[in-house]
Design a protein around this motif. Structure first.
Motif: not given
Length: 303
Positions: A9-10, A290-291, A14-17
């Protein structure tokens, strides 16, 4: 035995941000505001409010769309055509089949593909795009189109869920799934195909070309470094997807070089095939952090 999820979930938070940050970087993603149906000028003709062009009348055309001034000027009946209004949408195909459950550095291929799926879904929903998709496993799991943030998060969490052991049943192949996808998409949907393309073959060509007639198609080939170049790990017993075990000596530099050349030829051939068909193609290794720097996210894309 408890298997951990592909992404915690963390990591998802982070991906959302990061998707938000990518959206804010206009130089990176050519950001445009496209939030509702009608905000985007479609290249397709159909129902809408914006006049696009006129064409000669054909039997079955509705009389209310007659273009009387052009009809009077040319002496032949013409009708108006309008630019279709549509809400931008993205459809994500996430491959979590057996071949994607492999990785030697940092993460599994399925986990890297899930990261790209999360970034694309988050970026889309932050722009008001509809998100839908399918997770390829022994039994494909379909996700209906939605702009609801909670529903999209649920889809992302399913993408990142634990890869439990696969049942001893045949897996779906790309050639069988692609026509099912094409049948349910709204025209102009941006399609993300995240896979290692291990079963990309001639049978896929017609279906991909059919998809490309109506949809932009972004293909992301996820590979592990060991699929490109073998490490000098000494003598090992390796088992292929067919279950056959092979004894190999990875200390042999000639063997490693032969593998490297054959792998490069295979992957280049797959890339050329996808590019030749008209797909946008990206290759992504599992250890890339960083895709979003390699894969275009759905910001500012027209329909």
């Amino acid at each position: 035995m408890i298997f951990p999820p592909l992404l915690t979930e963390t990591e998802l938070q982070a991906l959302y941000q990061r998707a938000r940050s990518a959206a804010a970087d206009a130089s990176l993603q050519n950001l445009l505001e496209q939030r509702q149906a009608g905000d985007v000028a479609s290249r397709y003709r159909g129902a809408g409010l914006d006049y696009a062009e006129s064409r000669p009348y054909q039997p079955g055309d509705e009389p209310r769309f007659m273009h009387w001034s052009v009809t009077a000027r040319t002496g032949k009946p013409h009708v108006k055509q309008f630019r279709e209004e549509r809400r931008p949408a993205v459809f994500i195909v996430l491959d979590r089949r057996k071949a994607m459950r492999f990785g030697t550095r940092v993460r599994l291929k399925a986990a890297q593909a899930a990261r790209v799926a999360a970034l694309a879904a988050f970026a889309a929903t932050q722009q008001g795009w509809a998100v839908s998709g399918v997770i390829l496993e022994a039994q494909p799991h379909w996700f209906l189109a939605s702009t609801d943030t909670h529903a999209v998060w649920e889809f992302v969490r399913q993408c990142a869920a634990t890869c439990s052991p696969l049942p001893p049943t045949a897996e779906p192949n790309l050639a069988n799934i692609l026509p099912l996808i094409n049948a349910q998409l709204v025209r102009g949907t941006h399609v993300y195909l995240l896979s290692d393309f291990a079963d990309l073959d001639a049978a896929c060509e017609a279906h991909i070309l059919q998809l490309l007639q109506h949809h932009p198609l972004f293909t992301v080939q996820v590979l592990d470094s060991a699929e490109c170049e073998l490490p000098a790990a000494g003598r090992l017993s390796l088992q292929g997807l067919d279950g056959v075990t092979h004894r190999v000596n990875l200390a042999d530099p000639l063997l490693r070089e032969q593998f490297r050349q054959q792998a490069a030829a295979l992957h280049e051939g797959q890339a050329q095939r996808l590019r030749g068909w008209g797909c946008h193609y990206s290759q992504l290794l599992t250890d890339v952090d960083a895709p979003e720097l390699a894969v275009p996210l759905p910001h500012g894309m027209g329909t």
